[in-house]
Design a protein around this motif. Structure first.
Motif, mmCIF file in Angstrom:
data_model
loop_
_atom_site.group_PDB
_atom_site.id
_atom_site.type_symbol
_atom_site.label_atom_id
_atom_site.label_comp_id
_atom_site.label_asym_id
_atom_site.label_seq_id
_atom_site.Cartn_x
_atom_site.Cartn_y
_atom_site.Cartn_z
ATOM 1 N N THR A 297 0.862 -1.175 0.000
ATOM 2 C CA THR A 297 0.000 0.000 0.000
ATOM 3 C C THR A 297 0.896 1.221 0.000
ATOM 4 O OG1 THR A 297 -1.664 1.228 1.242
ATOM 5 C CG2 THR A 297 -0.163 -0.124 2.533
ATOM 6 N N GLU B 265 -22.279 2.790 4.394
ATOM 7 C CA GLU B 265 -20.899 3.206 4.118
ATOM 8 C C GLU B 265 -20.025 2.924 5.319
ATOM 9 O OE1 GLU B 265 -20.160 7.264 2.904
ATOM 10 O OE2 GLU B 265 -18.066 6.782 2.420
ATOM 11 N N ARG B 266 -18.855 2.364 5.022
ATOM 12 C CA ARG B 266 -17.883 2.073 6.080
ATOM 13 C C ARG B 266 -16.524 2.602 5.648
ATOM 14 N NH1 ARG B 266 -13.856 0.303 3.432
ATOM 15 N NH2 ARG B 266 -14.116 -1.512 2.143
ATOM 16 N N THR C 296 -5.834 -0.572 4.656
ATOM 17 C CA THR C 296 -5.094 -1.813 4.508
ATOM 18 C C THR C 296 -4.370 -2.169 5.813
ATOM 19 O OG1 THR C 296 -4.816 -1.381 2.169
ATOM 20 C CG2 THR C 296 -3.260 -2.920 3.157
ATOM 21 N N ASP D 81 -6.004 10.209 8.086
ATOM 22 C CA ASP D 81 -7.298 10.736 7.618
ATOM 23 C C ASP D 81 -7.820 11.754 8.625
ATOM 24 O OD1 ASP D 81 -7.870 9.270 5.153
ATOM 25 O OD2 ASP D 81 -7.886 7.491 6.432
ATOM 26 N N ARG E 154 -7.551 13.942 3.640
ATOM 27 C CA ARG E 154 -6.378 13.224 4.129
ATOM 28 C C ARG E 154 -5.267 14.199 4.451
ATOM 29 N NH1 ARG E 154 -5.791 7.890 3.468
ATOM 30 N NH2 ARG E 154 -3.599 8.316 3.745
ATOM 31 N N ASN F 297 -5.485 3.297 -4.848
ATOM 32 C CA ASN F 297 -4.607 4.376 -4.392
ATOM 33 C C ASN F 297 -3.626 4.765 -5.481
ATOM 34 O OD1 ASN F 297 -5.765 4.075 -1.961
ATOM 35 N ND2 ASN F 297 -3.931 3.366 -0.890
HETATM 36 P P1 AMP Z 1 -5.790 1.779 1.352
HETATM 37 O O1 AMP Z 1 -4.479 2.399 1.660
HETATM 38 O O2 AMP Z 1 -5.931 1.284 -0.018
HETATM 39 O O3 AMP Z 1 -6.138 0.800 2.370
HETATM 40 O O4 AMP Z 1 -6.842 2.950 1.449
HETATM 41 C C1 AMP Z 1 -7.227 3.445 2.690
HETATM 42 C C2 AMP Z 1 -7.766 4.813 2.536
HETATM 43 O O5 AMP Z 1 -8.972 4.788 1.769
HETATM 44 C C3 AMP Z 1 -8.162 5.424 3.846
HETATM 45 O O6 AMP Z 1 -7.058 5.953 4.548
HETATM 46 C C4 AMP Z 1 -9.145 6.481 3.408
HETATM 47 O O7 AMP Z 1 -8.478 7.650 3.031
HETATM 48 C C5 AMP Z 1 -9.796 5.842 2.191
HETATM 49 N N1 AMP Z 1 -11.146 5.331 2.491
HETATM 50 C C6 AMP Z 1 -11.556 4.096 2.801
HETATM 51 N N2 AMP Z 1 -12.884 4.058 3.009
HETATM 52 C C7 AMP Z 1 -13.336 5.311 2.821
HETATM 53 C C8 AMP Z 1 -14.616 5.937 2.887
HETATM 54 N N3 AMP Z 1 -15.712 5.263 3.159
HETATM 55 N N4 AMP Z 1 -14.666 7.263 2.647
HETATM 56 C C9 AMP Z 1 -13.560 7.971 2.360
HETATM 57 N N5 AMP Z 1 -12.334 7.442 2.273
HETATM 58 C C10 AMP Z 1 -12.218 6.127 2.501
#
Ligand code: AMP
Ligand code: MCA
Length: 522
Positions: A172, A311-312, A316, A399, A415, A426
């Motif tokens: 990630t 929505e949740r 990672t 975040d 963020r 990402n």
């Molecule tokens: P990843 O690094 O691929 O796991 O992405 C994680 C990031 O996705 C989090 O730090 C958030 O910024 C974003 N994310 C995940 N779910 C949501 C959501 N429901 N709304 C806004 N951002 C989200």
């Protein structure tokens, strides 16, 4: 980093195949027109694990898996876990450069991939290739669908695993630097799954329609693994097709659907295209995550179906963290409240806890939270904050958010980092900038996200370059070096990048500008 109080015997594979011991004949997977039971899945993965162990795979070895969504991929993933090895899933659309980075960092002993992806491993430079002793084509592995003769304990091949033994290494972009491996132990993943089982009331009667890729935590853990561990089943799609999804859901072929906002946008378009009303009442829960779900999309989906999307929010490094409640109000524009087993708080830049209503960074802790990044002790340490009261440390999500004093729901406000979220994938600006800077003639590059109607955000590149640089040359270079979702949709050529007094590029000004390609800034 998180401290663990002594190793605890937790085995993800046993959890994922528990249904094979209880009800081996129940359906586990429908993929490529074939149905596989829990017993068959356990049988096939146990057989493959034996093959891998015979080949020499040992506990803790990393195994790269690079394949499209298909039943054999699931067997491969389970077999790696059963052999006590560490699963490193990768996007099969990655270029040689992108795969090379992970190979050099994770040093996998084995790579398993779709047959058509085999050549990518030949192209890896010797230094990266050296750690991989074997590259196997997924379809060449002898995966037979023999019903499992369930062994009394799934761990008979090896010593029992402990909670902090690594199960997954998920690459990630994190908040800074190059893509890093998030180290998820068996205990972390089991905690993630148990939290979701409680929050969303998973049962063995559930059927999940899953069109998300199995190389990210969303599809892999939230979707596939939660379903298998619940004894439920998954309808695994190679790729998302809105019309086919509406058909399957309205025909009652699933009880759950998980997607990123882009998928819901396409579903709404498809529903609006149809003249007749569609009955989706067989689906008990629609969940969205990985990127912000616009309020208008939540409303449009409700208007088209009568259903409120749940929505949740997660990461990672941590699995799922916050979610709108299953039984309570689903408030659009919020990501709900902490999920079972998760603690969340808001802090100011100095790490002082904030009151409800104030804006700050979200910090979390729980058994779901990872132990740090692979071979990056400093970055790992920097992503945790010690607890003032001497409790477990807090993971700093990067975040920004606020908690409503009345409802207790969290709202995300952006963020702290520059991460771009394109269709739930990402894109890390620095990686794209480094790729652009490698092209002769490019002197400076800055990549920012701009709003995109379908993908939420998409990358746009601002460049300072010598002489003539054809747009086609830039596009060709990006096609060679970057997976499709990372490629800038637009290139904007400037005489100079806007910089502040300290010489730092002012990305906010770039995001707000609307300069078409090749027009020099005044
Ligand atoms: P990843 O690094 O691929 O796991 O992405 C994680 C990031 O996705 C989090 O730090 C958030 O910024 C974003 N994310 C995940 N779910 C949501 C959501 N429901 N709304 C806004 N951002 C989200
Ligand atoms: C496809 N394209 C994209 C993207 N996806 N461009 C930018 N961003 C994207 N995300 C491009 C293709 O390369 C192609 O370009 C064109 O769009 C049409 O492709 P198509 O085949 O129709 O796209 P698709 O295969 O339907 O893919 C769309 C998708 C996919 C299904 C939304 O992007 C996707 O699976 N996203 C989910 C990612 C995910 O699982 N994230 C979870 C991360 P061209 O025409 O030029 O070739 S885990 C996470 O974030 C945490 C833990 C969490 O909270 O979940």
């Amino acid at each position: 980093m998180r401290e663990m109080s002594g190793p605890e015997a937790v085995d993800l594979y046993s959890r994922l195949t528990r249904a094979a011991r209880r009800s081996p004949g129940s359906p586990a997977l429908h993929a490529d027109g074939r149905s596989v039971t829990h017993g068959e899945l356990a049988g096939a993965s146990a057989a493959l694990a034996r093959q891998l162990a015979g080949w020499g795979l040992r506990r803790g070895d990393r195994v790269l898996l690079l394949a499209a969504n298909r039943a054999e991929l699931v067997v491969g993933q389970l077999a790696v876990l059963r052999a006590g090895a560490v699963l490193v899933p990768l996007n099969p659309a990655y270029t040689r450069r992108e795969v090379a980075h992970v190979v050099a960092d994770a040093e996998p002993r084995l790579a398993i991939c779709d047959r058509e992806r085999l050549p990518i491993f030949d192209q890896l430079a010797t230094v990266e290739r050296r750690s991989i002793e074997e590259v196997l084509a997924l379809d060449a592995l002898a995966i037979s669908w023999v019903p499992d003769a369930p062994e009394p304990e799934a761990t008979t091949l090896r010593a029992p695993l402990a909670a902090d033994d690594l199960a997954l290494l998920l690459y990630t972009s994190g908040t800074t630097g190059r893509s890093k491996g998030a180290r998820l132990g068996h205990g972390n993943v089991v905690a993630m799954i148990e939290s979701l089982h409680a929050a969303w009331a998973w049962s063995e009667r559930d059927v999940l329609l899953l069109a998300l890729p199995l190389f990210h935590l969303h599809g892999l853990v939230v979707g596939l693994m939660s379903a298998l561990a619940a004894g439920a089943s998954v309808r695994l799609e190679r790729r998302f097709d809105a019309a086919a999804t509406v058909e399957a859901l309205s025909a009652g072929r699933a009880t759950l659907f998980f997607g990123v906002p882009t998928l819901y946008g396409r579903l709404v378009e498809e529903l609006e295209r149809r003249r007749t009303a569609v009955d989706l009442s067989a689906v008990r829960l629609f969940v969205s995550g990985s990127a912000p779900l616009p309020t208008e999309l939540f409303e449009a989906f409700r208007a088209a179906t009568g259903v409120e999307i749940l929505e949740r929010y997660g990461m990672t490094e941590t699995g799922m963290l916050l979610g709108n409640p299953l039984g309570g109000p689903r408030l659009p524009g919020t990501v709900g409240v902490p999920l079972p087993g998760v603690e969340a708080r808001l802090v100011d830049p100095l790490g002082r806890p904030l009151a409800d209503g104030e804006e700050g960074e979200i910090e979390v802790r729980g058994r779901n939270v990872f132990s740090g990044y692979w071979r990056a002790p400093e970055k790992s340490a920097a992503s945790f904050r010690a607890d003032a009261a001497g409790g477990a440390p807090w993971f700093r999500t990067g975040d920004l958010g606020r908690r409503d004093p009345r409802t207790g729901h969290f709202t995300l406000l952006g963020r702290a980092s520059e991460l771009i979220l394109s269709g739930g994938f990402n894109v890390y600006p620095r990686e794209v900038e480094e790729v652009l800077l490698a092209l002769p003639g490019v002197r400076e590059a800055a990549v920012v996200g701009e709003p995109h109607p379908e993908f939420g955000e998409s990358p746009v590149a601002f460049l300072v370059a010598d002489g003539e640089l054809a747009p086609t040359e830039l596009e060709e270079h990006c096609r060679r070096e970057l997976a499709p979702f990372k490629r800038p949709r637009r290139f904007v050529r400037l005489d100079a990048l806007p910089r502040n007094a300290l010489g730092k590029v002012e990305k906010r000004r770039l995001r707000e500008s609307e300069i078409p390609y090749n027009r020099r800034s005044p």
